[in-house]
Motif scaffolding. Structure first.
Motif, PDB file in Angstrom:
ATOM      1  N   VAL A   1     -22.972 -24.184  19.073  1.00 12.63           N
ATOM      2  CA  VAL A   1     -23.261 -25.008  17.904  1.00 12.63           C
ATOM      3  C   VAL A   1     -22.304 -26.191  17.934  1.00 12.63           C
ATOM      4  O   VAL A   1     -21.081 -26.002  17.947  1.00 12.63           O
ATOM      5  N   ALA A   2     -22.860 -27.394  17.954  1.00 16.16           N
ATOM      6  CA  ALA A   2     -22.020 -28.598  18.017  1.00 16.16           C
ATOM      7  C   ALA A   2     -21.389 -28.846  16.651  1.00 16.16           C
ATOM      8  O   ALA A   2     -21.869 -28.353  15.643  1.00 16.16           O
ATOM      9  N   PRO A   3     -20.311 -29.616  16.611  1.00 10.74           N
ATOM     10  CA  PRO A   3     -19.740 -29.978  15.311  1.00 10.74           C
ATOM     11  C   PRO A   3     -20.788 -30.695  14.461  1.00 10.74           C
ATOM     12  O   PRO A   3     -21.479 -31.578  14.963  1.00 10.74           O
ATOM     13  N   GLY A   4     -20.924 -30.293  13.219  1.00  7.02           N
ATOM     14  CA  GLY A   4     -21.878 -30.938  12.331  1.00  7.02           C
ATOM     15  C   GLY A   4     -23.302 -30.461  12.458  1.00  7.02           C
ATOM     16  O   GLY A   4     -24.176 -30.899  11.726  1.00  7.02           O
ATOM     17  N   GLU A   5     -23.535 -29.548  13.402  1.00  4.75           N
ATOM     18  CA  GLU A   5     -24.904 -29.099  13.628  1.00  4.75           C
ATOM     19  C   GLU A   5     -25.205 -27.840  12.821  1.00  4.75           C
ATOM     20  O   GLU A   5     -24.327 -27.017  12.604  1.00  4.75           O
TER      21      GLU A   5
ATOM     22  N   LEU B   1     -15.790 -23.392   1.168  1.00  4.00           N
ATOM     23  CA  LEU B   1     -15.657 -24.812   1.491  1.00  4.00           C
ATOM     24  C   LEU B   1     -14.268 -25.313   1.142  1.00  4.00           C
ATOM     25  O   LEU B   1     -13.798 -26.315   1.686  1.00  4.00           O
ATOM     26  N   GLU B   2     -13.613 -24.595   0.244  1.00  3.28           N
ATOM     27  CA  GLU B   2     -12.259 -24.962  -0.163  1.00  3.28           C
ATOM     28  C   GLU B   2     -11.294 -25.026   1.034  1.00  3.28           C
ATOM     29  O   GLU B   2     -10.367 -25.807   1.041  1.00  3.28           O
ATOM     30  N   ILE B   3     -11.515 -24.179   2.044  1.00  2.00           N
ATOM     31  CA  ILE B   3     -10.615 -24.210   3.211  1.00  2.00           C
ATOM     32  C   ILE B   3     -11.172 -25.090   4.322  1.00  2.00           C
ATOM     33  O   ILE B   3     -10.665 -25.066   5.444  1.00  2.00           O
ATOM     34  N   SER B   4     -12.201 -25.870   4.035  1.00  2.00           N
ATOM     35  CA  SER B   4     -12.844 -26.730   5.032  1.00  2.00           C
ATOM     36  C   SER B   4     -13.013 -26.014   6.363  1.00  2.00           C
ATOM     37  O   SER B   4     -12.370 -26.351   7.353  1.00  2.00           O
ATOM     38  N   PRO B   5     -13.862 -24.982   6.407  1.00  2.00           N
ATOM     39  CA  PRO B   5     -13.994 -24.208   7.637  1.00  2.00           C
ATOM     40  C   PRO B   5     -14.573 -25.054   8.760  1.00  2.00           C
ATOM     41  O   PRO B   5     -15.292 -26.020   8.518  1.00  2.00           O
ATOM     42  N   LYS B   6     -14.225 -24.678   9.988  1.00  2.00           N
ATOM     43  CA  LYS B   6     -14.806 -25.372  11.138  1.00  2.00           C
ATOM     44  C   LYS B   6     -16.195 -24.827  11.419  1.00  2.00           C
ATOM     45  O   LYS B   6     -17.059 -25.536  11.927  1.00  2.00           O
ATOM     46  N   VAL B   7     -16.364 -23.532  11.108  1.00  2.00           N
ATOM     47  CA  VAL B   7     -17.658 -22.889  11.352  1.00  2.00           C
ATOM     48  C   VAL B   7     -18.047 -22.086  10.112  1.00  2.00           C
ATOM     49  O   VAL B   7     -17.253 -21.305   9.603  1.00  2.00           O
ATOM     50  N   LEU B   8     -19.272 -22.309   9.636  1.00  2.00           N
ATOM     51  CA  LEU B   8     -19.780 -21.532   8.506  1.00  2.00           C
ATOM     52  C   LEU B   8     -20.870 -20.597   9.018  1.00  2.00           C
ATOM     53  O   LEU B   8     -21.849 -21.045   9.618  1.00  2.00           O
ATOM     54  N   LEU B   9     -20.664 -19.280   8.802  1.00  2.00           N
ATOM     55  CA  LEU B   9     -21.652 -18.291   9.215  1.00  2.00           C
ATOM     56  C   LEU B   9     -22.388 -17.819   7.969  1.00  2.00           C
ATOM     57  O   LEU B   9     -21.767 -17.386   7.000  1.00  2.00           O
ATOM     58  N   LEU B  10     -23.722 -17.905   7.992  1.00  2.00           N
ATOM     59  CA  LEU B  10     -24.494 -17.550   6.809  1.00  2.00           C
ATOM     60  C   LEU B  10     -25.508 -16.477   7.155  1.00  2.00           C
ATOM     61  O   LEU B  10     -26.174 -16.547   8.188  1.00  2.00           O
TER      62      LEU B  10
ATOM     63  N   ALA C   1     -21.451 -30.821   3.789  1.00  2.00           N
ATOM     64  CA  ALA C   1     -20.236 -30.329   4.442  1.00  2.00           C
ATOM     65  C   ALA C   1     -20.299 -30.520   5.958  1.00  2.00           C
ATOM     66  O   ALA C   1     -19.272 -30.658   6.616  1.00  2.00           O
ATOM     67  N   THR C   2     -21.517 -30.526   6.503  1.00  2.00           N
ATOM     68  CA  THR C   2     -21.626 -30.707   7.953  1.00  2.00           C
ATOM     69  C   THR C   2     -21.251 -32.128   8.369  1.00  2.00           C
ATOM     70  O   THR C   2     -20.923 -32.372   9.521  1.00  2.00           O
ATOM     71  N   GLU C   3     -21.320 -33.053   7.421  1.00  2.00           N
ATOM     72  CA  GLU C   3     -21.005 -34.444   7.763  1.00  2.00           C
ATOM     73  C   GLU C   3     -19.557 -34.602   8.189  1.00  2.00           C
ATOM     74  O   GLU C   3     -19.206 -35.551   8.871  1.00  2.00           O
ATOM     75  N   THR C   4     -18.711 -33.661   7.795  1.00  2.00           N
ATOM     76  CA  THR C   4     -17.311 -33.727   8.228  1.00  2.00           C
ATOM     77  C   THR C   4     -17.079 -32.910   9.491  1.00  2.00           C
ATOM     78  O   THR C   4     -15.943 -32.630   9.853  1.00  2.00           O
ATOM     79  N   GLY C   5     -18.149 -32.471  10.147  1.00  2.00           N
ATOM     80  CA  GLY C   5     -17.997 -31.812  11.436  1.00  2.00           C
ATOM     81  C   GLY C   5     -18.066 -30.297  11.398  1.00  2.00           C
ATOM     82  O   GLY C   5     -17.819 -29.638  12.407  1.00  2.00           O
ATOM     83  N   MET C   6     -18.383 -29.712  10.240  1.00  2.00           N
ATOM     84  CA  MET C   6     -18.503 -28.264  10.164  1.00  2.00           C
ATOM     85  C   MET C   6     -19.774 -27.811  10.891  1.00  2.00           C
ATOM     86  O   MET C   6     -20.848 -28.362  10.702  1.00  2.00           O
ATOM     87  N   SER C   7     -19.608 -26.787  11.762  1.00  2.00           N
ATOM     88  CA  SER C   7     -20.775 -26.201  12.429  1.00  2.00           C
ATOM     89  C   SER C   7     -21.318 -25.076  11.562  1.00  2.00           C
ATOM     90  O   SER C   7     -20.538 -24.363  10.923  1.00  2.00           O
ATOM     91  N   VAL C   8     -22.635 -24.924  11.556  1.00  2.00           N
ATOM     92  CA  VAL C   8     -23.237 -23.888  10.721  1.00  2.00           C
ATOM     93  C   VAL C   8     -24.147 -23.001  11.560  1.00  2.00           C
ATOM     94  O   VAL C   8     -24.983 -23.501  12.321  1.00  2.00           O
ATOM     95  N   LEU C   9     -23.948 -21.693  11.442  1.00  2.00           N
ATOM     96  CA  LEU C   9     -24.868 -20.736  12.048  1.00  2.00           C
ATOM     97  C   LEU C   9     -25.568 -20.018  10.917  1.00  2.00           C
ATOM     98  O   LEU C   9     -24.936 -19.351  10.100  1.00  2.00           O
ATOM     99  N   TRP C  10     -26.879 -20.183  10.853  1.00  2.00           N
ATOM    100  CA  TRP C  10     -27.631 -19.782   9.665  1.00  2.00           C
ATOM    101  C   TRP C  10     -28.654 -18.721  10.062  1.00  2.00           C
ATOM    102  O   TRP C  10     -29.620 -19.018  10.748  1.00  2.00           O
ATOM    103  N   VAL C  11     -28.407 -17.484   9.654  1.00  2.00           N
ATOM    104  CA  VAL C  11     -29.332 -16.401   9.988  1.00  2.00           C
ATOM    105  C   VAL C  11     -30.192 -16.115   8.775  1.00  2.00           C
ATOM    106  O   VAL C  11     -29.680 -15.865   7.681  1.00  2.00           O
TER     107      VAL C  11
END
Lengths: 535, 337
Positions: free
Chosen positions: A298-302, A434-443, A465-475
């Motif tokens: 997962v790329a940053p922001g993706e 989001l308070e800790i500005s995670p690099k990766v969000l797993l959902l 939040a992805t606009e700041t480079g957070m990667s998201v994995l969304w299940v």
């Protein structure tokens, strides 16, 4: 049969100064499935509780059951004598006990007072379940059954109680109230429930079906009643309204947007991502749960959607990556830092910049008795310390700001988070991470039990939040949702990633096709019937 | 996609038999798990018998194992009831002690006939149980800390009534009907305990009341939301526990012929060791009557064997304490699996 199964006239309920219900009329015909729809907080639960005798309605309301006037307020516990039975979201099963014990615990007649003959009870229970098409072993412990079977047992038990009521009293009708029974079920298993509901209706009951799941309602309901702000805004036949019209009825004119419900619209799929290996999230050879070697980047922001049938392993990925369940092998790289997944632990994961929003919100994501502010600020509580003293006022002020930004209702962050509706509680969970500005969000299934408006808000907040480079994995098992939010959808089957749906190809239909195609190709037993996902 | 797929998936049909045993012994735990404690008892018995065959296997010792631990047995059965419905009662040792001192004071100092004295003691036990229920169930407090409080209070009553002395000279009729009379070489009080155990076992396994109590113990919210009168069942458990603890106190007076300010209280911890050990067998993961009975025999055998081998008094505490720690750990593990 000129009577109706159930009629409510002019039901109102005021809590303190808030009017939860105003002059609600509702009619349930014999042998029909009536859908009761509305956003969280619209009064559905209050109405159900009035029917159950938990809340006393204001004077002036009338309740008619099968043509007979029932005096209100109805004493608690008498609703079953009227032929009303309720199955709530939590099903009301004692999970450490066996199915049979759960059936016996509520039997109103049958077993003798002094001698339960277990052998006979087992046979009776098995026959009873079978008569509703539920092939579950009465000796199984409820905990060990898949969620769909638990739901089937709970509904069959309620249906049997109603049947016994009809036989005992000679009543011609009874009403089964199903309060969001599909919320915790994967979409493709909901159809098992529908078969059971049809059996119940054929047996002589009417059903009130409460759900957020429009495709499910479309499939099973004959008519619908929509509540908004405690008032009935529509009674209609299902065949007379389109999905878009229903959404508009639920959220009110103007507020309805197509994207809010996940149809069409879609995410901007033409964004450019930094695909340098290791820049965002890299997963290699993840083994654990049902996964047999998942590779994923997962790329940053993706936002990458992970789709698969139940049992494919997709639903295990977030928990394994976060260390909430133990993996046996695999490597995870977050922004260039590599960790072996088999030694992953939640505390390490948080340090590495991972965040997990689990599916079971009530159990895993919130402390219901603790205030909204404290839940929200849990991870950053140390930053509100000055000379060893916690600055609660500053913390609350920050929480208030976040609540405002995310439109959490009510705005007051001093209330326990357990008193919030599902959608608002989920916003709190989101804010917390989001308070800790995670690099990766797993959902994992982040919008289960979340109403339409809150769902749109959650999509929007994550996207921002992805606009700041957070990667998201969304299940998610909701392919409409994946199509709306994902930049790319990876299809999992047999424990590995088998294909990808990208760019403008991302539609619910394409995801469904890919998922079912993959399952067939790997010879995975597709226990599913094409469910609501293909709508 | 066919219906057969569905049937297979939700399969697991068939296997369970149609005999008269309750489902719990079938679906929970393997045979090895259920039989572990009885087997451990047999092993323990064999080890002591091999180490000291003459004295350990003597009739006197076996009678001692089965008979002398009746106070522990009775108190364990008392502790079992609140535990089965999800509560805990730490005041039962004091209730038993109160009952013992009442019997002694009424009989020796007040000249009340022994039969009536016992009945009054049982009544007092019921009253103490009702007091526990009042605070825990009616006022919704935590049973652990509440019964620790009421237990200390009852303990104070004992010292007050006894005037801090030991009272001797209780009517021999009581000893006659508890400790002296034997059936098959075993004091009659052991059979009283067996009777109470079998009653609890039957009611909890074969009556709707038992099934409802199971719900109250395992999923109290579900029980409440299903219209089960949880509070009434919990009241009943506390009151009956008080009564059975009082019976334990009466057995104490019968066995020793006296009652002092500190008597039955010492049996509280081994009683809990017994019910937790019992919850690891017969119906693993649940407090159950038969398991408790086996556990009492296990503990009694261990202590008797150690004493015959010349172990000091502290060995008994080491054994009881160790057994409780092991049992709680084991039952926690069982509940997770």
């Amino acid at each position: 049969m000129s009577t109706t199964a159930l009629e409510l006239h002019n039901i109102s309920k005021v809590f303190g100064g808030t009017r939860a219900l105003s002059g609600v009329d509702m009619t349930v015909q014999h042998g029909e499935v009536l859908a009761l729809l509305g956003e969280n907080g619209c009064g559905k639960s209050t109405l159900v509780k009035v029917l159950a005798g938990v809340h006393e309605p204001e004077p002036g309301g009338r309740l008619v059951v099968d043509g007979t006037e029932v005096p209100l307020p109805m004493p608690l516990g008498t609703s079953s004598d009227l032929g009303l039975c309720f199955v709530h979201q939590d099903l009301g099963l004692a999970r450490p006990l066996t199915v049979l014990e759960n059936l016996l615990g509520f039997a109103q007649e049958g077993a003798s007072r002094w001698n339960i003959r277990w052998g006979r009870e087992v046979r009776k229970a098995r026959e009873m379940l079978r008569s509703y098409g539920v092939l579950v072993d009465p000796m199984a412990v409820v905990n060990q059954l898949p969620p769909v079977d638990q739901a089937l047992v709970a509904i069959a038990r309620a249906a049997e109680q109603l049947k016994q009521h009809r036989e005992r009293t000679g009543a011609t009708s009874s009403v089964l109230v199903l309060d969001e029974p599909t919320v915790f079920l994967p979409e493709e298993e909901v159809s098992f429930l529908f078969d059971l509901i049809r059996t119940v209706v054929a047996g002589g009951s009417s059903v009130i079906f409460i759900s957020h799941d429009l495709p499910a309602v479309r499939e099973i309901a004959d008519r619908l009643t929509v509540l908004r702000d405690g008032r009935v805004v529509a009674h209609a036949s299902m065949s007379d309204v389109t999905d878009d019209e229903i959404v508009e009825l639920i959220v009110g004119a103007g507020a309805a947007t197509k994207t809010a419900f996940g149809h069409g619209g879609g995410a901007p799929t033409d964004r450019a991502f930094d695909r340098t290996p290791g820049a965002g999230l890299d997963v290699r050879g993840l083994v654990g749960g049902r996964l047999t070697g998942l590779d994923l980047a997962v790329a940053p922001g993706e936002v990458v959607g992970l789709a698969g049938l139940l049992g494919s392993g997709a639903e295990d990925a977030p928990y394994l990556l976060f260390g909430a369940r133990s993996a046996t092998a695999g490597e995870i790289t977050v922004h260039g830092r590599t960790l072996p997944v088999d030694r992953q632990q939640p505390a390490l994961a948080v340090d590495a910049g991972l965040a997990l929003i689990p599916a079971d919100r009530r159990r895993d994501a919130i402390a219901p008795g603790v205030s909204v502010a404290e839940n929200m600020m849990l991870l950053v509580v140390a930053t509100f310390r000055r000379r060893g003293v916690l600055q609660t006022r500053r913390m609350r002020a920050t929480a208030d700001q976040r609540a405002d930004a995310l439109d959490v209702r009510p705005r007051r962050t001093s209330v326990p988070v357990g008193t919030l509706s599902g959608g608002n509680a989920q916003k709190v969970v989101l804010a917390k991470w989001l308070e800790i500005s995670p690099k990766v969000l797993l959902l994992h299934e982040p919008t289960q039990g979340v109403d339409v408006a809150a769902r749109a808000e959650i999509y929007r907040v994550i996207r921002r939040a992805t606009e700041t480079g957070m990667s998201v994995l969304w299940v998610s098992s909701d392919f409409d949702e994946l199509a709306t939010v994902s930049d790319r959808v990876v299809v999992v089957s047999g424990g590995t990633a088998v294909s990808t749906v990208e760019g403008s190809d991302i539609t619910p239909e394409a995801i469904t096709t890919a998922v079912y195609g993959a399952a067939r190709a790997t010879g995975e037993s597709t226990i599913t019937t094409a469910g609501a996902a293909t709508s | 996609m066919s219906t057969t797929d569905v049937a297979e998936r939700r399969g697991a049909e068939g296997a369970p038999g149609e005999s008269g045993t309750p489902p719990t012994t079938k679906t929970r735990g393997s045979w090895a798990e259920k039989a572990a404690l009885p087997l451990a008892w047999v092993v323990l018995f064999a080890v002591f018998a091999a180490l000291n065959p003459d004295r350990f296997l003597s009739m006197g010792n076996i009678s001692n194992i089965l008979g002398s631990q009746s106070i522990l047995f009775m108190l364990a059965l008392a502790a079992l009831l609140p535990s089965m419905v999800g509560d805990i009662d730490l005041s039962l040792g004091s209730i038993g002690g109160l009952s013992a001192i009442l019997v002694a004071v009424l009989n020796v100092q007040q000249g009340v006939p022994i039969g009536l004295a016992c009945l009054l003691a049982i009544g007092a036990g019921a009253l103490c149980g009702a007091a526990n229920a009042l605070f825990v169930v009616r006022f919704r407090t935590e049973p652990f800390i509440m019964t620790l409080g009421t237990g200390t209070f009852f303990g104070g009553l004992i010292f007050w009534i006894a005037n801090s002395t030991t009272i001797v000279g209780v009517s021999g009729t009581l000893s006659e009907w508890t400790y002296v009379r034997v059936i098959a070489g075993i004091p009659i009080q052991f059979y009283y305990c067996l009777l109470v155990m079998l009653l609890i076992w039957y009611v909890s396994t074969y009556t709707p009341l038992g099934v409802r109590a199971l719900f109250v113990g395992q999923s109290r919210d579900v029980a409440a939301l299903s219209g089960i009168k949880s509070d009434r069942i919990r009241w009943g458990a506390f009151v009956l526990a008080g009564v059975i603890a009082a019976l334990g106190g009466i057995l104490y007076v019968g066995t020793t012929g006296s009652a002092g300010p500190s008597s039955v209280g010492a049996f509280l911890l081994p009683a809990y060791a017994a019910i937790f050990l019992g919850a690891t067998s017969i119906q693993p993961g649940r407090f159950n009557a038969l398991g408790t009975g086996v556990a009492v025999l296990f503990l009694a055998t261990g202590v008797a064997g150690l004493q015959l081998l010349g172990a000091q008094d502290y060995a008994q505490q080491l054994f009881y304490g160790g057994a409780l720690v092991a049992a709680v750990t084991l039952s926690r593990y069982l509940r997770r699996t």
